[in-house]
Design a protein around this motif. Structure first.
Motif, PDB file in Angstrom:
ATOM      1  N   TRP A  19       0.820  -1.212   0.000  1.00 23.22           N
ATOM      2  CA  TRP A  19       0.000   0.000   0.000  1.00 23.22           C
ATOM      3  C   TRP A  19       0.860   1.272   0.000  1.00 23.22           C
ATOM      4  N   ALA A  20       2.168   1.094  -0.162  1.00 20.49           N
ATOM      5  CA  ALA A  20       3.119   2.209  -0.215  1.00 20.49           C
ATOM      6  C   ALA A  20       3.044   3.077   1.043  1.00 20.49           C
ATOM      7  N   TYR A  26       0.280  10.646   0.874  1.00 18.91           N
ATOM      8  CA  TYR A  26      -1.064  10.411   1.400  1.00 18.91           C
ATOM      9  C   TYR A  26      -1.003   9.554   2.660  1.00 18.91           C
ATOM     10  N   GLU A  27      -0.247   8.455   2.606  1.00 17.68           N
ATOM     11  CA  GLU A  27      -0.173   7.545   3.751  1.00 17.68           C
ATOM     12  C   GLU A  27       0.575   8.178   4.921  1.00 17.68           C
ATOM     13  N   ARG A  28       1.641   8.894   4.629  1.00 16.34           N
ATOM     14  CA  ARG A  28       2.383   9.552   5.708  1.00 16.34           C
ATOM     15  C   ARG A  28       1.516  10.596   6.401  1.00 16.34           C
ATOM     16  N   ARG A  29       0.831  11.405   5.602  1.00 14.46           N
ATOM     17  CA  ARG A  29      -0.025  12.459   6.173  1.00 14.46           C
ATOM     18  C   ARG A  29      -1.161  11.840   6.987  1.00 14.46           C
ATOM     19  N   LEU A  56       2.502   2.236  10.820  1.00 10.87           N
ATOM     20  CA  LEU A  56       1.728   2.909  11.856  1.00 10.87           C
ATOM     21  C   LEU A  56       2.134   2.401  13.237  1.00 10.87           C
ATOM     22  N   SER A  57       2.445   1.124  13.316  1.00 11.93           N
ATOM     23  CA  SER A  57       2.860   0.530  14.589  1.00 11.93           C
ATOM     24  C   SER A  57       4.059   1.257  15.174  1.00 11.93           C
ATOM     25  N   SER A 112      -7.618   0.430  11.894  1.00 12.60           N
ATOM     26  CA  SER A 112      -7.301   1.240  10.726  1.00 12.60           C
ATOM     27  C   SER A 112      -7.274   0.373   9.472  1.00 12.60           C
ATOM     28  N   GLU A 113      -8.106   0.719   8.515  1.00 12.71           N
ATOM     29  CA  GLU A 113      -8.151   0.050   7.210  1.00 12.71           C
ATOM     30  C   GLU A 113      -8.359  -1.460   7.349  1.00 12.71           C
TER      31      GLU A 113
END
Length: 199
Positions: A19-20, A26-29, A56-57, A112-113
């Motif tokens: 999922w990059a 986008y994912e970092r933000r 995220l962990s 999350s997701e």
């Protein structure tokens, strides 16, 4: 989990970051927004199912005494263990929800997701398990993509609608954008530590 395990095995066979999470802005933000949405600075015990490769962990680990991560896919578990290997207060286990719910209590559960990979009945079971596992001052954070995902039994809005209907908690944060919805629910109507506020 309604989506077949082979779906995730195929994703991780093709990439160690399908999922990059590490490279997309986008994912970092989104990760930074998740962390900023946690009203408490520090948690005793956090549970994060569907941890994937542990990006995220790693951020959650900075805000707790103990972090338990789960993922269905064995490759994801290996990647997350490698990512978090230097953190002795973090455990990464293979687990499939709703069946492999851990024991003990948590003051934060991060969903999350993950919700749209479960059918409504399984998601309701996860909601019930979450409520039963929260400490009396605990909270639940949920964040989901809002666009259709092929092959998933639910969409993000349906996932959050069931949270709103079934969580006997107080929603203290709601952040919606075109692409995702992020909410934080608390067992208490206020999560402010009065000892830390100005008179």
């Amino acid at each position: 989990m309604s989506v077949d395990a082979q779906y995730f095995a195929g994703l991780f066979a093709a990439s160690d970051d399908p999922w990059a999470f590490r490279t997309r802005w986008y994912e970092r933000r989104k990760r930074e927004l998740i962390m900023a949405s946690l009203p408490r600075q520090f948690h005793e015990r956090i549970f994060e199912p569907a941890c994937a490769n542990g990006e995220l962990s790693a951020a959650l680990a900075e805000r707790c005494t103990e972090l338990l991560c789960h993922d269905l896919d064995p490759t994801a578990v290996t990647l997350a263990r490698q990512r978090l290997a230097s953190l002795p207060h973090v455990r990464v286990e293979q687990g499939r929800l709703p069946g492999d719910w851990p024991g003990g209590r948590f003051d934060l559960i991060v969903l999350s997701e993950i919700g749209y990979y479960l059918d409504p009945g399984q998601w309701l079971q996860v909601i019930e398990q979450s409520v039963a596992s929260l400490t009396e001052d605990g909270g639940l954070l949920a964040c989901h993509w809002l666009h259709p995902i092929d092959g998933c039994p639910q969409q993000g809005r349906e996932v959050h609608a069931l949270l709103e209907q079934r969580l006997p908690l107080y929603r203290v944060v709601r952040h919606e954008e075109a692409d995702f919805l992020l909410e934080y629910w608390s067992c208490q109507p206020s999560v402010i530590d009065l000892d830390e506020t100005c008179p």
